[in-house]
Scaffold this motif. Sequence first.
Motif, PDB file in Angstrom:
ATOM      1  N   LEU A  81       0.833  -1.211   0.000  1.00  0.00           N
ATOM      2  CA  LEU A  81       0.000   0.000   0.000  1.00  0.00           C
ATOM      3  C   LEU A  81       0.862   1.252   0.000  1.00  0.00           C
ATOM      4  O   LEU A  81       0.575   2.213  -0.716  1.00  0.00           O
ATOM      5  CB  LEU A  81      -0.897   0.005   1.237  1.00  0.00           C
ATOM      6  CG  LEU A  81      -2.227  -0.694   1.150  1.00  0.00           C
ATOM      7  CD1 LEU A  81      -2.940  -0.563   2.467  1.00  0.00           C
ATOM      8  CD2 LEU A  81      -3.055  -0.068   0.063  1.00  0.00           C
ATOM      9  N   ILE A 104       0.764   4.274  -2.561  1.00  0.00           N
ATOM     10  CA  ILE A 104       0.513   5.649  -2.109  1.00  0.00           C
ATOM     11  C   ILE A 104       1.606   6.562  -2.626  1.00  0.00           C
ATOM     12  O   ILE A 104       1.338   7.681  -3.086  1.00  0.00           O
ATOM     13  CB  ILE A 104       0.433   5.697  -0.565  1.00  0.00           C
ATOM     14  CG1 ILE A 104      -0.868   5.054  -0.092  1.00  0.00           C
ATOM     15  CG2 ILE A 104       0.499   7.124  -0.061  1.00  0.00           C
ATOM     16  CD1 ILE A 104      -1.022   5.028   1.390  1.00  0.00           C
ATOM     17  N   TYR A 141       0.840   9.960  -4.570  1.00  0.00           N
ATOM     18  CA  TYR A 141       1.064  11.253  -3.930  1.00  0.00           C
ATOM     19  C   TYR A 141       2.479  11.781  -4.138  1.00  0.00           C
ATOM     20  O   TYR A 141       2.722  12.968  -3.951  1.00  0.00           O
ATOM     21  CB  TYR A 141       0.825  11.144  -2.425  1.00  0.00           C
ATOM     22  CG  TYR A 141      -0.618  10.989  -2.024  1.00  0.00           C
ATOM     23  CD1 TYR A 141      -1.391  12.091  -1.669  1.00  0.00           C
ATOM     24  CD2 TYR A 141      -1.216   9.743  -1.971  1.00  0.00           C
ATOM     25  CE1 TYR A 141      -2.698  11.952  -1.280  1.00  0.00           C
ATOM     26  CE2 TYR A 141      -2.530   9.584  -1.601  1.00  0.00           C
ATOM     27  CZ  TYR A 141      -3.275  10.698  -1.253  1.00  0.00           C
ATOM     28  OH  TYR A 141      -4.567  10.563  -0.870  1.00  0.00           O
ATOM     29  N   ILE A 191      -0.430  13.628   2.876  1.00  0.00           N
ATOM     30  CA  ILE A 191      -1.397  12.642   2.388  1.00  0.00           C
ATOM     31  C   ILE A 191      -2.675  12.814   3.185  1.00  0.00           C
ATOM     32  O   ILE A 191      -2.936  12.094   4.117  1.00  0.00           O
ATOM     33  CB  ILE A 191      -0.832  11.221   2.559  1.00  0.00           C
ATOM     34  CG1 ILE A 191       0.525  11.118   1.898  1.00  0.00           C
ATOM     35  CG2 ILE A 191      -1.770  10.195   1.965  1.00  0.00           C
ATOM     36  CD1 ILE A 191       1.222   9.829   2.183  1.00  0.00           C
ATOM     37  N   LYS A 215      -6.265  13.644   1.868  1.00  0.00           N
ATOM     38  CA  LYS A 215      -7.425  14.032   1.054  1.00  0.00           C
ATOM     39  C   LYS A 215      -8.710  13.865   1.844  1.00  0.00           C
ATOM     40  O   LYS A 215      -9.709  14.494   1.561  1.00  0.00           O
ATOM     41  CB  LYS A 215      -7.490  13.158  -0.194  1.00  0.00           C
ATOM     42  CG  LYS A 215      -6.544  13.601  -1.279  1.00  0.00           C
ATOM     43  CD  LYS A 215      -6.993  13.032  -2.607  1.00  0.00           C
ATOM     44  CE  LYS A 215      -6.183  13.616  -3.733  1.00  0.00           C
ATOM     45  NZ  LYS A 215      -6.464  12.988  -5.012  1.00  0.00           N
ATOM     46  N   LEU A 216      -8.680  12.944   2.817  1.00  0.00           N
ATOM     47  CA  LEU A 216      -9.898  12.599   3.536  1.00  0.00           C
ATOM     48  C   LEU A 216      -9.944  13.339   4.843  1.00  0.00           C
ATOM     49  O   LEU A 216      -9.048  13.220   5.669  1.00  0.00           O
ATOM     50  CB  LEU A 216      -9.922  11.101   3.814  1.00  0.00           C
ATOM     51  CG  LEU A 216      -9.880  10.208   2.595  1.00  0.00           C
ATOM     52  CD1 LEU A 216      -9.588   8.799   3.024  1.00  0.00           C
ATOM     53  CD2 LEU A 216     -11.190  10.257   1.880  1.00  0.00           C
ATOM     54  N   ASP A 246      -7.435   8.370  -2.647  1.00  0.00           N
ATOM     55  CA  ASP A 246      -8.086   8.427  -1.337  1.00  0.00           C
ATOM     56  C   ASP A 246      -8.405   7.044  -0.791  1.00  0.00           C
ATOM     57  O   ASP A 246      -8.409   6.829   0.416  1.00  0.00           O
ATOM     58  CB  ASP A 246      -9.346   9.299  -1.401  1.00  0.00           C
ATOM     59  CG  ASP A 246     -10.263   8.879  -2.519  1.00  0.00           C
ATOM     60  OD1 ASP A 246      -9.780   8.174  -3.413  1.00  0.00           O
ATOM     61  OD2 ASP A 246     -11.445   9.260  -2.502  1.00  0.00           O
ATOM     62  N   GLU A 256      -5.256   5.781   0.787  1.00  0.00           N
ATOM     63  CA  GLU A 256      -5.031   6.482   2.049  1.00  0.00           C
ATOM     64  C   GLU A 256      -5.934   5.927   3.152  1.00  0.00           C
ATOM     65  O   GLU A 256      -5.477   5.629   4.255  1.00  0.00           O
ATOM     66  CB  GLU A 256      -5.299   7.973   1.853  1.00  0.00           C
ATOM     67  CG  GLU A 256      -5.001   8.817   3.070  1.00  0.00           C
ATOM     68  CD  GLU A 256      -5.543  10.216   2.918  1.00  0.00           C
ATOM     69  OE1 GLU A 256      -5.717  10.661   1.769  1.00  0.00           O
ATOM     70  OE2 GLU A 256      -5.800  10.856   3.942  1.00  0.00           O
ATOM     71  N   SER A 260      -7.331   3.019   3.278  1.00  0.00           N
ATOM     72  CA  SER A 260      -6.964   1.653   3.619  1.00  0.00           C
ATOM     73  C   SER A 260      -5.736   1.634   4.516  1.00  0.00           C
ATOM     74  O   SER A 260      -5.654   0.842   5.451  1.00  0.00           O
ATOM     75  CB  SER A 260      -6.709   0.854   2.344  1.00  0.00           C
ATOM     76  OG  SER A 260      -6.180  -0.391   2.665  1.00  0.00           O
ATOM     77  N   ASP A 316     -13.438   7.071   7.114  1.00  0.00           N
ATOM     78  CA  ASP A 316     -12.612   7.054   5.911  1.00  0.00           C
ATOM     79  C   ASP A 316     -12.724   5.730   5.184  1.00  0.00           C
ATOM     80  O   ASP A 316     -12.877   5.685   3.962  1.00  0.00           O
ATOM     81  CB  ASP A 316     -11.140   7.288   6.275  1.00  0.00           C
ATOM     82  CG  ASP A 316     -10.904   8.693   6.764  1.00  0.00           C
ATOM     83  OD1 ASP A 316     -11.736   9.548   6.454  1.00  0.00           O
ATOM     84  OD2 ASP A 316      -9.895   8.909   7.445  1.00  0.00           O
ATOM     85  N   SER A 342     -14.779   4.522   1.337  1.00  0.00           N
ATOM     86  CA  SER A 342     -13.837   4.354   0.240  1.00  0.00           C
ATOM     87  C   SER A 342     -13.995   3.018  -0.470  1.00  0.00           C
ATOM     88  O   SER A 342     -13.633   2.891  -1.631  1.00  0.00           O
ATOM     89  CB  SER A 342     -12.413   4.466   0.763  1.00  0.00           C
ATOM     90  OG  SER A 342     -12.205   5.723   1.317  1.00  0.00           O
ATOM     91  N   ARG A 359     -20.163   8.932   3.418  1.00  0.00           N
ATOM     92  CA  ARG A 359     -19.537   9.324   4.673  1.00  0.00           C
ATOM     93  C   ARG A 359     -20.589   9.561   5.760  1.00  0.00           C
ATOM     94  O   ARG A 359     -20.405   9.191   6.927  1.00  0.00           O
ATOM     95  CB  ARG A 359     -18.737  10.597   4.430  1.00  0.00           C
ATOM     96  CG  ARG A 359     -17.552  10.744   5.318  1.00  0.00           C
ATOM     97  CD  ARG A 359     -16.739  11.950   4.900  1.00  0.00           C
ATOM     98  NE  ARG A 359     -15.772  12.240   5.914  1.00  0.00           N
ATOM     99  CZ  ARG A 359     -14.620  11.609   6.014  1.00  0.00           C
ATOM    100  NH1 ARG A 359     -14.293  10.676   5.162  1.00  0.00           N
ATOM    101  NH2 ARG A 359     -13.791  11.906   6.979  1.00  0.00           N
ATOM    102  N   TYR A 395     -20.901   7.596   9.444  1.00  0.00           N
ATOM    103  CA  TYR A 395     -21.076   8.156  10.786  1.00  0.00           C
ATOM    104  C   TYR A 395     -22.330   7.607  11.452  1.00  0.00           C
ATOM    105  O   TYR A 395     -22.355   7.372  12.659  1.00  0.00           O
ATOM    106  CB  TYR A 395     -21.120   9.683  10.722  1.00  0.00           C
ATOM    107  CG  TYR A 395     -19.757  10.315  10.714  1.00  0.00           C
ATOM    108  CD1 TYR A 395     -18.925  10.195  11.820  1.00  0.00           C
ATOM    109  CD2 TYR A 395     -19.280  11.004   9.618  1.00  0.00           C
ATOM    110  CE1 TYR A 395     -17.668  10.747  11.830  1.00  0.00           C
ATOM    111  CE2 TYR A 395     -18.022  11.569   9.613  1.00  0.00           C
ATOM    112  CZ  TYR A 395     -17.229  11.437  10.728  1.00  0.00           C
ATOM    113  OH  TYR A 395     -15.983  11.980  10.735  1.00  0.00           O
TER     114      TYR A 395
END
Lengths: 111, 502
Positions: A90, A94, A98, A106, A108-109, B161, B164, B166, B238, B242, B305, B309
Amino acid sequence: MIYFLCGLLFLVGLSGILLKRNLIKIIISLTIIEYSLFMFLALVGYKHKAVPPIITSLTEKNNYVDPLPQALVLTAIVIGLATTALLVALAVRIYEKYGTFDIREIRKLKG
Amino acid sequence: MGSSSITQYLLPVLVVLPLGGALLIQLLKKVSKLISDIIANFILVVLVVLVFSLLNNPVLVYKVGGWMPVKGIPVGIYLVLDGLSLLLLIIINMIGLISLIFSISYMNKFTNKPLYYTLFLLMITGMNGVVLSGDLFNIYVFLEVAAIASYSLVAFGTEADELEASFKYQVMGTVASAFILLGIIIIYSITGTLNLADIGRVLKDKATETPLILTGILFLVGFGLKGAMMPFHAWLPDAHPSAPAPISAMLSGVLIKAIGIYVLVRIMFNVIGVTPIFSNMMLYISAISMTAGVFLAFAQWDFKRLLAYHSISQMGYVMLGIWLMTPLGILGGLFHMLNHSVFKSLLFLNSGAVVYGTGSRQLKRLGGLNQKMPVTGGTSLIASMSIAGLPPFNGFWSKLIIIMACIQSHHFFLAALAVLVSIMTLVSFLKVQRYAFFGELKQASKDIKEVPFAMCFSMILLAFLCTTMGVLLFPGAKELFIDPAVNVLLNGKGYISLVLSR
């Protein structure tokens, strides 16, 4: 004493995860945590001045080491290997997306 | 042989079948494009039939490898099926099947479909293993199987994303596993055994309080992270959005229950025993999850999202019910768990259908979808009313029971909080309906179409379940599905002698 070292290693790994900002260093910290647990698990089965649990005759009564934690450690190591491999894969992906390993960039979320 | 019935040999099949299927798909994927669809769905259909055939059975114990207990002390790994495991098995395999039917069309936009099915079946393997296992270390192994499959499924789209999310999920998950493993090691060093029932038996004779409190906290942190209880929830909003929609449905609907709440409840209720301090702490945690989850959901404009929640908030309801420790509370909690898995996976499938149709999941960019996608709109309306707790949908009944249980055990504040959160949920889903499905059709989405048949079919199936599952509370169905599970938890440490006598 050596139990104490295991605990120390666990805390080193945990603080690494919380403080480090590099993905690879986070992965290394996770591995340190896992290794401290493996060591602890192997230590649980250890007995002072004991012999390996190879039973040759039923009448013999020796002070055997507990063999079960050793089997468990093997299983746990394999699981740890799978997790680490996936994490590294991973991290590479990434990096491709990025162009950095820095977790500050990093993000975005959020929300 | 304790019991000579043939049914106990079905237990390993529930684990081995999806595992074998995962392998088979990888072997046969070159043969035909359809073959992975067929194998995966066929296996899940078989699993669902098997699970329903196991209804109305006494406690079943299967000793893996035929290792018989020596002088009453178990040596091998046990697979144990009781009412609680069965309830979880029903949830896992039923939602799994419906998500797979949805995937047939939905996953066409991804490139490697056989790999997806393989990971999906591995996740089912892991979860079935967790709920069936009667051995602490075995639970850990299966938990990791399910978790690793879910990490890779979250990253399945390999967009920035998703990777990220994960990564975040996996770091949290690995730390959680470390805490769980540490707890398991400590329990092993106290008791010298890993069999759940045997641990309970040994602990009964020993008065070792301090290490048990430590393990209780370790398990709370570990399974709290896995089950996204409130202070440990950061990865969930997150990770769940995703993933591809059917996987979101599985993660939110099933995974956090099977490897988070179920294992914690099983260990605390049936093995270690719950102290009043621990149950009070859990009550506060669930109240915080319930309230904070819904407040955080309020501010969200991303459809998935927002749903994530709400998962945190609804899991708060489930735990609130269970940790009240009264018969009515446990009934409500477990029933809400069943209901939540149905309506939350329906909502995630709806969001998947919206993404499939319009390519967007931002609520502000959607609108008027009811005109173009009547099935998606209709089913999501049912699911929204269900999660908000409007009669006669299933969510109403379970929330009603939980609130009644709160009042019955004199937790008036918690009861008021539960009502308030329910109203907030309603408002939040009115927003979803207003912005996504009612109102004017946006110019950009003039030429969208209703989703393909397989997706419609699974959504309608879940909507049907949402409408009718209140029936499960009536005598007849109640004794078959929910009461055995409730009795397992009420029986507490009776589990020990029940398993050891087999």
